[in-house]
Each structure stands twice: as structure tokens, then as C-alpha cells.
Design a protein around this motif. Structure first.
Motif: not given
Length: 155
Positions: A21-27, A62-65, A86-95
Motif C-alpha cells: 500500500a505504501r509503494r510497489e515492491h518486487g517479490r 514494480y520495475l516500471e515504478a 542488486q534487488r534480485g530482479l531478472n536482467r532481461a526484465d530490467i532491460q
């Protein structure tokens, strides 16, 4: 004040929803925070799976925000890519998120440079190095930086 034990599915879900509710978070980030509050892996996984199914937890949102927020703060794509990695997200998704953001990184670089250096091109190699280091630290590519500091425009 004692914290509430996260030892039931309802408690874990409530804590996760409060964070969302405060902000988007990644899993990965949400898992770390819930674990830090004492929730077990099984309860966390079940709660996050359900929130994902319900559309309340979305990695792409989350990525978009995150990309939009960091770009507004004056950071470039390399720095944002590193922070998300560093937050553990997939490189392809980040790109993909960086490409889908619609941000004109060259314009972004120019705005950061104007704010910091009042749009003054470097007068000597020392000043050029100083401006280049600052912009590189902010996450902009050296090719874009050197084009900007030479006064070259691609328009």
C-alpha cells in the motif's frame, strides 16, 4: 511497542499488503522484508503467490515504478540497471523495463548536466573529467557523456 508475530497466513498477507500500500515492491524485496519481520518461507511464498494471482503484486509494475522514480531523481540507465540487479530482479526484465519506459536518456543526461553544471561546457581537461565522472556515477554511458561534453548534438 512489540511487533505482531507473522505466524499465520492472514498476518503475513496483511503485512505484505501494508507494504504494498505504501509503494510497489518486487517479490525478492517483499520476501526479505517479511522474513525480517519473522515470517516463515512457507507462509511468505503462499501469501506472495496469492497476491501475484490477484494482481496486487506485480514485478512489471514494480520495475516500471522504480525506473520512473529513479529517472526523475536524475539517474541514468546503467545505475538503474545495477540497482535493480542488486534487488534480485531478472536482467532481461530490467532491460525490457528500461526500453519500455519511454525515457529519452540523452535528454535526461542533458537535464542532469544542466542542473549540476549550469550547462557550462568544460573549459579544461580537469573540468571535463570532473563532469564526466559525475555523469558516469549517475549511470549514463560514456559515449553519451563525451558527445554532450564535446558540445555535439545528434538532433
Amino acid at each position: 511497542m512489540t511487533s505482531v508475530a507473522l505466524d499465520t497466513p492472514v498476518a503475513v498477507r496483511r503485512a505484505a499488503m501494508d507494504l504494498l500500500a505504501r509503494r510497489e515492491h518486487g517479490r525478492v524485496e517483499l520476501t526479505r522484508k517479511l522474513r525480517g519481520r519473522g515470517a516463515t518461507e512457507e507462509l511468505i511464498e503462499a501469501a506472495l503467490d496469492r497476491l501475484t494471482e490477484e494482481g496486487l503484486l506485480s514485478e512489471s509494475r514494480y520495475l516500471e515504478a522504480f525506473v520512473a522514480q529513479r529517472a526523475r531523481a536524475g539517474y541514468g540507465p546503467a545505475r538503474i540497471r545495477e540497482e535493480l540487479g542488486q534487488r534480485g530482479l531478472n536482467r532481461a526484465d530490467i532491460q525490457q523495463a528500461l526500453e519500455d519506459s519511454g525515457i529519452d536518456w540523452r535528454q535526461q543526461l542533458e537535464e542532469v548536466w544542466r542542473r549540476k553544471f549550469s550547462a557550462r561546457l568544460p573549459a579544461d581537461p580537469r573540468e571535463r573529467a570532473k563532469q564526466g565522472r559525475f555523469l558516469a556515477y549517475r549511470g549514463f554511458g560514456m559515449d553519451m557523456i563525451s558527445r554532450l561534453l564535446r558540445g555535439a548534438s545528434d538532433d
